[in-house]
Scaffold this motif. Sequence first.
Motif, mmCIF file in Angstrom:
data_model
loop_
_atom_site.group_PDB
_atom_site.id
_atom_site.type_symbol
_atom_site.label_atom_id
_atom_site.label_comp_id
_atom_site.label_asym_id
_atom_site.label_seq_id
_atom_site.Cartn_x
_atom_site.Cartn_y
_atom_site.Cartn_z
ATOM 1 N N SER A 1 0.836 -1.205 0.000
ATOM 2 C CA SER A 1 0.000 0.000 0.000
ATOM 3 C C SER A 1 0.871 1.257 0.000
ATOM 4 N N ASP A 2 1.988 1.233 0.726
ATOM 5 C CA ASP A 2 2.948 2.331 0.717
ATOM 6 C C ASP A 2 4.121 1.842 -0.117
ATOM 7 N N GLN B 1 13.365 -1.191 2.099
ATOM 8 C CA GLN B 1 11.921 -1.353 2.208
ATOM 9 C C GLN B 1 11.459 -2.648 1.548
ATOM 10 N N PRO C 1 1.802 10.303 -2.256
ATOM 11 C CA PRO C 1 2.299 9.354 -1.253
ATOM 12 C C PRO C 1 3.437 8.486 -1.777
ATOM 13 N N HIS C 2 3.672 8.479 -3.067
ATOM 14 C CA HIS C 2 4.744 7.665 -3.628
ATOM 15 C C HIS C 2 6.033 8.434 -3.796
ATOM 16 N N ASN D 1 8.434 9.862 1.478
ATOM 17 C CA ASN D 1 9.052 8.715 2.127
ATOM 18 C C ASN D 1 10.330 9.067 2.873
ATOM 19 N N CYS E 1 3.245 -5.952 4.101
ATOM 20 C CA CYS E 1 3.080 -5.818 2.654
ATOM 21 C C CYS E 1 2.566 -7.082 2.027
#
Length: 90
Positions: free
Chosen positions: A22-23, A30, A68-69, A74, A90
């Motif tokens: 989602s993120d 990550q 948000p991307h 981030n 995730c």
Amino acid sequence: MIVCSCNVLSDQDVRNAVSAASDLPRNPKQIYGCLGCSAECGRCARTLKTIIDEALGACAKECCAGCPHSHAANDKPAQEAAPAFALAAC
């Protein structure tokens, strides 16, 4: 194709982690978190970053600060960032 021999991760594993999260993961650390592992020797980091950028497509370079991307979203200070355990979901 296996891109991380230490954790036996394929390029498809990395692409799936990018698209399923989602993120969106934007760096190898990550990705490792999403896949429940960690970097060992680190030789795959550059390849993982290339695959991540390819999977994100135009979004990897053109996201604005409010998206948000985006890298800016981030790169929050540690106290504002989501807890580390959230990446494992995730």
